[in-house]
Design a protein around this motif. Sequence first.
Motif, mmCIF file in Angstrom:
data_model
loop_
_atom_site.group_PDB
_atom_site.id
_atom_site.type_symbol
_atom_site.label_atom_id
_atom_site.label_comp_id
_atom_site.label_asym_id
_atom_site.label_seq_id
_atom_site.Cartn_x
_atom_site.Cartn_y
_atom_site.Cartn_z
ATOM 1 N N ASP A 206 51.091 -3.187 -15.126
ATOM 2 C CA ASP A 206 50.288 -4.328 -14.680
ATOM 3 C C ASP A 206 50.623 -5.586 -15.486
ATOM 4 O OD1 ASP A 206 49.019 -2.787 -12.795
ATOM 5 O OD2 ASP A 206 47.306 -2.309 -14.066
ATOM 6 N N ARG A 207 50.780 -5.419 -16.788
ATOM 7 C CA ARG A 207 51.096 -6.569 -17.640
ATOM 8 C C ARG A 207 52.507 -7.089 -17.364
ATOM 9 N NH1 ARG A 207 48.746 -4.198 -23.427
ATOM 10 N NH2 ARG A 207 46.653 -3.701 -22.644
ATOM 11 N N GLU B 296 54.096 -6.925 -14.530
ATOM 12 C CA GLU B 296 54.057 -7.625 -13.245
ATOM 13 C C GLU B 296 53.397 -8.987 -13.387
ATOM 14 O OE1 GLU B 296 53.963 -3.447 -10.689
ATOM 15 O OE2 GLU B 296 52.157 -4.695 -10.798
ATOM 16 N N ALA B 297 52.337 -9.050 -14.200
ATOM 17 C CA ALA B 297 51.668 -10.333 -14.436
ATOM 18 C C ALA B 297 52.598 -11.300 -15.166
ATOM 19 C CB ALA B 297 50.390 -10.113 -15.248
ATOM 20 N N ALA B 298 53.435 -10.758 -16.037
ATOM 21 C CA ALA B 298 54.346 -11.595 -16.821
ATOM 22 C C ALA B 298 55.426 -12.236 -15.943
ATOM 23 C CB ALA B 298 54.997 -10.767 -17.924
ATOM 24 N N ALA C 207 54.857 -13.200 -12.790
ATOM 25 C CA ALA C 207 54.214 -14.093 -11.812
ATOM 26 C C ALA C 207 54.612 -15.559 -12.019
ATOM 27 C CB ALA C 207 52.707 -13.926 -11.857
ATOM 28 N N GLN D 61 53.569 -2.596 -6.101
ATOM 29 C CA GLN D 61 52.359 -3.082 -5.437
ATOM 30 C C GLN D 61 52.390 -2.848 -3.932
ATOM 31 O OE1 GLN D 61 51.665 -7.180 -6.455
ATOM 32 N NE2 GLN D 61 51.591 -6.798 -8.657
#
Length: 413
Positions: free
Chosen positions: A109-110, A112-114, A116, A160
Amino acid sequence: MDYVKLINCMRCGMCLPHCPTYKETFLETASPRGRVALVRKFQEGELVESEKFLEYVSLCLDCQACASACPCGVNAGELVAEFRCERKNEKGLSLMEDMVLRKLVPHPDRLEAATAPLRLYQKTGLQKVVRSLGLLKMFPEALGRMEGLLPKLPDAPLRQTISEVTPAVGKEKGTAGFFLGCVMSLIFSEASLATVNLLSALGYKVVTPKDQKCCGAPNMLGHDIEGLKDAARFNTDLFELHNLDFVVTDCGGCGAELKKYGHHLDGEEGATTFSAKVRDISEVLAGEAGALKELLKPLPVKVTYHDPCHIAHCQGIRSQPRILINLIPGIDFRELPEADACCGSAGTYNIEKPEMSDRVLSRKVLNVQKTGADYLVTSNPGCLLQLKKALSEATPPVKVIHLTELLQMSMDA
């Protein structure tokens, strides 16, 4: 470190013509046997740790071409990596290393957020502005190199959007677990989607556990052996929950690490069983060559193949990708000179050692151009990143794609 492995080197020189750094420098300290000798002398107390000593040792790409050539089975790259892991264990991780290897990499999750902000950077057109104005020259060189390697990112990470279970087409032959490589999922999701489609089309139900973590290869590169063991235990336990015939990966680096889980965890039964089930996608598809050939349509293009180090040297997979490429009707396959020579990517080597990386890459680009191919096919994300940039700037440009993308192109032709 096993001292016996160090003294097994006979200094015969069989490794020298295969070592990328030695071929560029002709320096003994830049050769596999030279590095083994340095580490041995350090272990014996005849050398002390110095900046020059660490520089010589760190020049190794860990491509393991030397291991393929060595008549005694000495793996200089692995020995150097083990030595650096031992030194890291003694000193501990820096704050930045801890943040990346322990706080970021093991958390999908982190990660993937990184990415963005990078997607936003591309979608808004800011990347085009930055590149056209040469603004990256104002920042550290390493940042500019990393940005230069960045290809067009998919709209969303594959983790995702992919279904946890993809049913088989037609009669079900078995169940395959799919290991999502971090870079493959975040950047090359089309190739991984093609992997799942191919397995499904051949009659396999594909299970993709969404909770899986990074294979641990970045931890190994960062000499963080404990982080690697944590990843191995987590993924082994997770995939064990599913009744799988085998575990497939389309990332050469992941496959090489996953197949070593049993070794990393000192022969633990679960990890050894898991490692025995791991297959590179080319191994699975080559075993289904007859059925796959019926799905492929003519594709009249000129193609060559680059052997990623993690696939050819670490896993011993060489014939399978070529068998698969030549299954495609109308394909014009051209063998690449020095096909199994490193491209200079080597994890983060192309950022940490840019000068040597570029020298190694230049040799690879020249060899690709000699083939006259329209497409270069390979199967490792590091190679894809490195070669996509270099060959897009070559004259004439050469398209770089994953093996599964080429097969998908043929299916859709």
